[in-house]
Design a protein around this motif. Structure first.
Motif, PDB file in Angstrom:
ATOM      1  N   PHE A  77     -48.749  79.821  31.639  1.00 45.54           N
ATOM      2  CA  PHE A  77     -47.332  79.532  31.855  1.00 45.54           C
ATOM      3  C   PHE A  77     -46.548  80.823  32.096  1.00 45.54           C
ATOM      4  CE2 PHE A  77     -43.325  79.771  29.384  1.00 45.54           C
ATOM      5  CZ  PHE A  77     -42.494  79.097  30.272  1.00 45.54           C
TER       6      PHE A  77
ATOM      7  N   MET B 166     -37.181  76.651  37.134  1.00 43.85           N
ATOM      8  CA  MET B 166     -38.399  77.466  37.218  1.00 43.85           C
ATOM      9  C   MET B 166     -39.263  77.293  35.973  1.00 43.85           C
ATOM     10  SD  MET B 166     -37.370  81.138  38.750  1.00 43.85           S
ATOM     11  CE  MET B 166     -35.959  81.184  39.832  1.00 43.85           C
TER      12      MET B 166
ATOM     13  N   GLN C 285     -46.860  73.012  36.165  1.00 43.81           N
ATOM     14  CA  GLN C 285     -48.026  73.522  36.882  1.00 43.81           C
ATOM     15  C   GLN C 285     -49.192  73.736  35.919  1.00 43.81           C
ATOM     16  OE1 GLN C 285     -47.094  76.565  39.765  1.00 43.81           O
ATOM     17  NE2 GLN C 285     -49.189  77.315  39.763  1.00 43.81           N
TER      18      GLN C 285
ATOM     19  N   ARG D 284     -43.169  83.002  39.856  1.00 52.32           N
ATOM     20  CA  ARG D 284     -42.097  82.188  40.450  1.00 52.32           C
ATOM     21  C   ARG D 284     -40.767  82.912  40.454  1.00 52.32           C
ATOM     22  NH1 ARG D 284     -42.335  76.531  41.159  1.00 52.32           N
ATOM     23  NH2 ARG D 284     -44.393  75.756  40.676  1.00 52.32           N
ATOM     24  N   SER D 285     -40.495  83.612  39.353  1.00 55.69           N
ATOM     25  CA  SER D 285     -39.167  84.204  39.178  1.00 55.69           C
ATOM     26  C   SER D 285     -39.081  85.624  39.715  1.00 55.69           C
ATOM     27  CB  SER D 285     -38.807  84.219  37.692  1.00 55.69           C
ATOM     28  OG  SER D 285     -39.722  85.037  36.975  1.00 55.69           O
TER      29      SER D 285
ATOM     30  N   GLU E 134     -40.828  73.802  36.140  1.00 61.28           N
ATOM     31  CA  GLU E 134     -41.874  73.755  37.165  1.00 61.28           C
ATOM     32  C   GLU E 134     -43.114  74.525  36.713  1.00 61.28           C
ATOM     33  OE1 GLU E 134     -39.796  75.353  40.510  1.00 61.28           O
ATOM     34  OE2 GLU E 134     -38.518  73.592  40.696  1.00 61.28           O
ATOM     35  N   SER E 135     -42.898  75.640  36.037  1.00 62.58           N
ATOM     36  CA  SER E 135     -44.025  76.446  35.564  1.00 62.58           C
ATOM     37  C   SER E 135     -44.815  75.705  34.501  1.00 62.58           C
ATOM     38  CB  SER E 135     -43.527  77.785  35.010  1.00 62.58           C
ATOM     39  OG  SER E 135     -42.839  78.507  36.013  1.00 62.58           O
TER      40      SER E 135
ATOM     41  N   VAL F 196     -47.367  82.189  35.577  1.00 60.20           N
ATOM     42  CA  VAL F 196     -46.755  81.366  36.623  1.00 60.20           C
ATOM     43  C   VAL F 196     -45.250  81.620  36.677  1.00 60.20           C
ATOM     44  CG1 VAL F 196     -46.226  78.989  37.323  1.00 60.20           C
ATOM     45  CG2 VAL F 196     -48.531  79.578  36.558  1.00 60.20           C
ATOM     46  N   LEU F 197     -44.633  81.666  35.507  1.00 56.29           N
ATOM     47  CA  LEU F 197     -43.186  81.897  35.434  1.00 56.29           C
ATOM     48  C   LEU F 197     -42.827  83.262  36.015  1.00 56.29           C
ATOM     49  CD1 LEU F 197     -40.489  80.722  34.494  1.00 56.29           C
ATOM     50  CD2 LEU F 197     -40.874  81.832  32.278  1.00 56.29           C
TER      51      LEU F 197
END
Length: 84
Positions: free
Chosen positions: A49, A12, A19, A56-57, A15-16, A52-53
């Protein structure tokens, strides 16, 4: 809230970063390297970041948590601990 294992957490985080910094070579980052410095992320990139993190999480990340999110390892540890 789902439990996140360390492997998922690291994925994650990578990926973050990807992105926010699409041309970043996240595979080359060491677990304890300060990725913000290595990738020359400015404060806006870093805030993106963090957002996004968090999305996602599913983990809430407060301002006082961001100093723990400077390395892949630290970020993953934070997610694992916070997702319990």
């Amino acid at each position: 809230m789902n439990n996140i294992d360390r492997t998922d957490a690291l994925d994650m985080v990578r990926e973050s970063i990807s992105q926010v910094v699409p041309d970043a070579d996240v595979a080359a980052l060491g677990p304890d390297e300060a990725f913000r410095d290595v990738l020359e992320m400015d404060s806006l990139d870093f805030l993106s970041f963090v957002e996004v993190l968090s999305e996602r999480s599913g983990v809430r990340i407060d301002d006082e948590d961001t100093p723990r999110l400077t390395t892949l390892s630290g970020s993953a540890d934070f997610l694992v601990a916070r997702a319990r």
